[in-house]
Write an enzyme that holds these catalytic residues in place. Structure first.
Site, short mmCIF file in Angstrom:
data_model
loop_
_atom_site.label_atom_id
_atom_site.label_comp_id
_atom_site.label_asym_id
_atom_site.label_seq_id
_atom_site.Cartn_x
_atom_site.Cartn_y
_atom_site.Cartn_z
N SER A 130 0.86 -1.18 0.00
CA SER A 130 0.00 0.00 0.00
C SER A 130 0.90 1.23 0.00
O SER A 130 1.66 1.44 0.95
CB SER A 130 -0.90 -0.02 1.24
OG SER A 130 -1.65 1.16 1.33
N LYS A 155 -1.03 -1.30 -4.49
CA LYS A 155 -2.18 -0.42 -4.24
C LYS A 155 -1.66 0.97 -3.96
O LYS A 155 -0.68 1.15 -3.25
CB LYS A 155 -2.97 -0.99 -3.06
CG LYS A 155 -3.68 -0.01 -2.16
CD LYS A 155 -4.51 -0.73 -1.11
CE LYS A 155 -4.70 0.11 0.15
NZ LYS A 155 -5.40 -0.62 1.22
N LYS A 157 -2.83 4.96 -2.79
CA LYS A 157 -3.87 5.79 -2.19
C LYS A 157 -4.20 6.90 -3.17
O LYS A 157 -3.31 7.46 -3.82
CB LYS A 157 -3.34 6.39 -0.88
CG LYS A 157 -3.06 5.35 0.19
CD LYS A 157 -4.36 4.82 0.77
CE LYS A 157 -4.10 3.89 1.94
NZ LYS A 157 -5.35 3.37 2.50
N ASP A 181 -7.05 2.94 -3.43
CA ASP A 181 -7.82 3.02 -2.18
C ASP A 181 -8.14 4.48 -1.92
O ASP A 181 -7.24 5.29 -1.70
CB ASP A 181 -7.01 2.43 -1.03
CG ASP A 181 -7.80 2.36 0.27
OD1 ASP A 181 -8.98 2.79 0.29
OD2 ASP A 181 -7.24 1.85 1.27
N GLU A 206 -10.91 0.42 -3.94
CA GLU A 206 -11.19 0.17 -2.52
C GLU A 206 -11.89 1.37 -1.89
O GLU A 206 -11.43 2.51 -2.01
CB GLU A 206 -9.87 -0.14 -1.80
CG GLU A 206 -10.03 -0.49 -0.33
CD GLU A 206 -8.69 -0.91 0.29
OE1 GLU A 206 -7.77 -1.33 -0.47
OE2 GLU A 206 -8.54 -0.80 1.51
N ASP A 231 -13.65 -1.80 2.57
CA ASP A 231 -12.78 -1.85 3.75
C ASP A 231 -13.61 -1.30 4.92
O ASP A 231 -14.31 -2.06 5.61
CB ASP A 231 -11.52 -1.01 3.44
CG ASP A 231 -10.58 -0.81 4.63
OD1 ASP A 231 -10.97 -1.11 5.77
OD2 ASP A 231 -9.45 -0.32 4.44
N LYS A 255 -9.63 -6.52 7.78
CA LYS A 255 -8.64 -6.17 8.81
C LYS A 255 -9.19 -6.76 10.09
O LYS A 255 -10.27 -6.34 10.56
CB LYS A 255 -8.51 -4.66 8.96
CG LYS A 255 -7.87 -3.99 7.76
CD LYS A 255 -7.82 -2.50 7.92
CE LYS A 255 -7.29 -1.86 6.64
NZ LYS A 255 -7.55 -0.42 6.62
N GLY A 283 -3.94 -3.91 6.39
CA GLY A 283 -3.03 -3.56 7.48
C GLY A 283 -3.30 -2.16 7.96
O GLY A 283 -4.00 -1.38 7.31
O1 OSB Z 1 -7.30 1.92 4.22
O2 OSB Z 1 -6.11 0.19 4.11
C1 OSB Z 1 -6.29 1.31 4.56
C2 OSB Z 1 -3.29 2.36 6.73
C3 OSB Z 1 -3.93 3.05 7.74
C4 OSB Z 1 -5.30 3.22 7.67
C5 OSB Z 1 -6.03 2.67 6.61
C6 OSB Z 1 -5.40 1.95 5.61
C7 OSB Z 1 -4.00 1.82 5.67
C8 OSB Z 1 -3.22 1.16 4.62
C9 OSB Z 1 -1.84 0.69 5.00
O3 OSB Z 1 -3.58 1.06 3.46
C10 OSB Z 1 -1.66 -0.78 4.92
C11 OSB Z 1 -0.37 -1.17 5.60
O4 OSB Z 1 0.68 -1.10 4.94
O5 OSB Z 1 -0.39 -1.53 6.79
MG MG Z 2 -8.41 0.74 2.83
#
Ligand code: OSB
Ligand code: MG
Length: 360
Positions: A130, A155, A157, A181, A206, A231, A255, A283
């Site tokens: 991510s 992925k 953001k 995402d 996402e 999510d 998660k 995560g």
């Molecule tokens: O939306 O998946 C998410 C991190 C913090 C809050 C939300 C998200 C995330 C990540 C990071 O996408 C995933 C990771 O590398 O732990």
């Molecule tokens: Mg997410």
């Protein structure tokens, strides 16, 4: 039985930017239970402010320290703990911190690695990455590095108005497994923006819409061809079933912290497959303790898509565990030791600790 918590603040190697903000530290709560010679650990996925969900470290400390702790004095099995805590509405992140603590305890008690104790494990997790938002050249550079490290899915953001990120990555890397995402940044009225994302052959989008929404996601899924992954919206097995039933998503980012723990994570994976859907493990920038639960879960054969869990060194210069995960060919091996199988680096843990408290 002894139960203690440690509030730790660990600097991230690179700040992580999502549509809801930038995190420069992992502000975690680490739980340590001692009972009959067994040391069990877990981590709350909350952080210092309620930005991703409504819980934060203060609410989790209250829910656990004042309420849930009463249900754990006799060290119940995870199932029993979840039954007892049904009277507490919501607060899944708090509940799951204790549920996972009990999973670590019972897999150690039974002298089994957590991934084997949980179910059928592959022995490794398929790793995806991510990547937070930053300037385009830096994001493209990070995508290139991720490809070199053989991540199985990349992925990035995004937020409304930054669809250019996806175009730039696709222009550079036309064939990679790519997803985005939005962390709830779009509204249903933003269809023209979302349609832009539909051109780039993404594995899925996402959580484009609100964190409590299913209906508009269901409508959206009929107006674009890219699959929708949820999510934030999926907070329980029941919610997962409803979402799949009405076509709000075909993919779920599980998660364990968001859905109330590992039992619910397994339930959601099973429900998704009944509907022909797919799941992966997300995560929350966890330390090596929380990460080891995610890897154990991601290694389960019922988890069919690569997740978001990178090795520890993507996040921290020095983690609080002595055995950090390594990535090989886009996979991360589960730990062999009993339970989560991590050695806790007490020097690092105490060094990052801002405050500590004995709960029981
Ligand atoms: O939306 O998946 C998410 C991190 C913090 C809050 C939300 C998200 C995330 C990540 C990071 O996408 C995933 C990771 O590398 O732990
Ligand atoms: Mg997410």
């Amino acid at each position: 039985m002894e139960l203690s918590l440690y509030n730790v603040k660990i600097p991230l190697i690179t700040p992580f930017t999502t549509s809801f903000g930038t995190e420069e530290y992992r502000d975690a709560i680490i739980f340590h239970m001692k009972n009959e010679g067994i040391d069990a650990f877990s981590e709350s996925v909350t952080s210092s402010i309620p930005d991703y969900g409504y819980e934060d470290n203060t609410t989790a400390t209250h829910i656990i320290g004042d309420i849930l702790c009463k249900y754990v004095t006799d060290v119940p099995a995870p199932e029993e703990f979840m039954k007892r805590s049904q009277s507490v509405r919501g607060h899944n992140m708090a509940k799951s911190a204790i549920e996972m603590l009990l999973w670590d305890y019972y897999s150690k008690y039974n002298k089994k690695p957590l991934d084997r104790y949980l179910g059928e494990s592959r022995g490794y997790a398929n790793a995806g990455i991510s990547i937070g938002m930053s300037d385009l050249p830096s994001m493209i550079r990070q995508v290139g590095q991720a490809i070199n490290r053989k991540y199985k899915r990349i992925k990035v953001k995004i937020r409304k108005g930054r669809e250019d990120i996806v175009k730039a990555i696709r222009d550079t890397y036309p064939d990679i497994h790519l997803s985005v995402d939005a962390n709830t940044d779009y509204s249903y009225g933003d269809l023209e923006y979302l349609k832009k994302l539909d051109r780039y052959n993404l594995e899925y989008i996402e959580q484009p819409l609100a964190g409590d929404d299913l209906i508009y996601h269901s409508r959206l899924s009929r107006q674009i061809s890219t699959p929708i992954c949820l999510d934030e919206s999926i907070t329980s097995p029941e919610k997962a079933e409803k979402a799949l039933e009405i076509g709000a998503c075909s993919v779920i980012n599980i998660k364990p912290g968001r859905v109330g723990g590992l039992l619910n994570s397994i339930k959601i994976a099973k429900i998704a497959h009944e509907y022909g859907g797919h799941v992966w493990i997300g995560g929350m920038l966890e330390t090596g303790i929380g990460r080891s639960f995610n890897i154990a879960m991601a290694s389960q054969k019922i988890v069919d898509f690569p997740g978001d869990t990178s090795p520890n060194d993507k996040y921290f210069k020095k983690d609080i565990v002595t055995n950090v995960f390594q990535m090989e060919d886009g996979t991360i091996k589960t730990n062999d030791g009993p339970g989560i199988g991590v050695g806790v680096d007490y020097g690092a843990l105490f060094g990052y600790t801002i405050s500590a408290r004995r709960i029981l």
